[in-house]
Design an enzyme around this catalytic site. Structure first.
Site, mmCIF file in Angstrom:
data_model
loop_
_atom_site.group_PDB
_atom_site.id
_atom_site.type_symbol
_atom_site.label_atom_id
_atom_site.label_comp_id
_atom_site.label_asym_id
_atom_site.label_seq_id
_atom_site.Cartn_x
_atom_site.Cartn_y
_atom_site.Cartn_z
ATOM 1 C CB THR A 98 -0.942 0.010 1.226
ATOM 2 O OG1 THR A 98 -1.743 -1.163 1.192
ATOM 3 C CG2 THR A 98 -1.848 1.222 1.213
ATOM 4 C CB THR A 173 0.607 -3.282 6.452
ATOM 5 O OG1 THR A 173 -0.690 -3.400 5.839
ATOM 6 C CG2 THR A 173 1.143 -1.875 6.260
ATOM 7 C CG ASP A 174 -2.402 -7.579 4.380
ATOM 8 O OD1 ASP A 174 -2.766 -6.788 5.270
ATOM 9 O OD2 ASP A 174 -3.076 -7.828 3.375
ATOM 10 C CE LYS A 251 -2.599 -4.788 8.767
ATOM 11 N NZ LYS A 251 -2.709 -4.819 7.289
#
Length: 284
Positions: A98, A173-174, A251
């Site tokens: 992202t 980020t995942d 996360k």
């Protein structure tokens, strides 16, 4: 790069110029930001004084030039960037995600389309902090990251450390926490900071966390924290970023800007403005 109707509406106004946008009776002052070559031709984006980017449909606005961006002498700039007497160098490696994406204003979908250099252009504050080397390692969504990609990233990080004061890795980020942890085990006892950074919201969205995360990551890359870390928003506001040890971070939320937390440990520290405060011991 603006094209089509947007380019026609802008006329002689260039990226980097300060502009006034009138939309629905409201006035917005800011800097005209670059667009990806894959961006549509019906929107313009400006950076407001508070650091947020905001996009406008050109059919609904009137745009006026306030001031022209000062042009730099390219030869002088190259000489300054290569001079050891000037700012220290940070390497930024792009892998996708992202933080390296743009939003399609027509569909609302996010696409991995920004190059690393485009991200730097979108955050001009970075040039006040360091001289930057940017390189795209690959451009994939983080859910497609594999152990083979980790090995490639590790090799590129080592190369980048040999020519810079620190390394920033832009990552989706995942799976950022998995990659950062893997790299920490693969590259133990490193002499310089290796900083993983991502964003929960794409770089050209008004609520994006990309700008603050990237600025903070570059600051950490110039610190004495000789570890693999991740740098992400510390809270839901834009107050600062937390510095998480790569083997301790996770996360915890799909969309919150402060989704990353250190597990069973305090973060190594935080970045607020240009100040880094540490909370525990770290490798130097």
């Amino acid at each position: 790069m603006y094209r089509g109707k947007a380019k026609h509406i802008l006329g002689d106004i260039a990226e980097g110029d300060r502009v006034k946008v009138i939309n629905g009776g409201k006035v917005y002052n800011g800097i005209l930001m670059p667009r990806s070559e894959l961006g549509d031709s019906r929107h313009v984006v400006i950076k407001l004084a508070n650091g947020y980017n905001i996009g406008f449909n050109i059919d609904n606005i009137k745009i006026e030039l306030i001031s022209v961006r000062e042009k730099e002498d390219k030869e002088k700039k190259v000489e300054e960037e290569s001079s050891p007497e000037n700012k220290p160098c940070v390497s930024i490696l792009g892998t996708g995600g992202t933080i390296a994406s743009k939003i399609d204003y027509m569909s609302g979908a996010v696409h991995p389309a920004f190059s690393t250099s485009e991200i730097v252009n979108a955050v001009p504050e970075l040039e006040d902090i360091a001289s930057l080397n940017t390189e795209i390692v690959f451009n994939i969504l983080s859910e497609n990251m594999t152990p083979e990609h980790w090995r490639i990233i590790a090799k590129e990080v080592v190369k980048a450390m040999n020519k810079s004061s620190g390394v920033v890795v832009a990552h989706g980020t995942d799976t950022l926490a998995y990659t950062a942890s893997a790299i920490a085990f693969m590259l133990s006892d490193i002499p310089k900071p290796v900083v993983f950074v991502g964003s929960q919201r794409s770089s050209d969205r008004p609520s994006s966390d990309a700008s603050l995360n990237l600025i903070s990551a570059v600051r950490v890359a110039l610190s004495d924290i000789a570890e693999v870390v991740s740098v992400m928003h510390a809270g839901s506001s834009d107050e600062g970023c937390a510095i998480h040890r790569a083997t301790k971070v996770r996360k915890m939320h799909s969309s919150r800007r402060d989704a990353f937390k250190s597990i069973d440990s305090l973060p190594i520290g935080e970045v607020i403005g240009d100040k880094i405060t540490t909370f525990q011991e770290y490798s130097r």
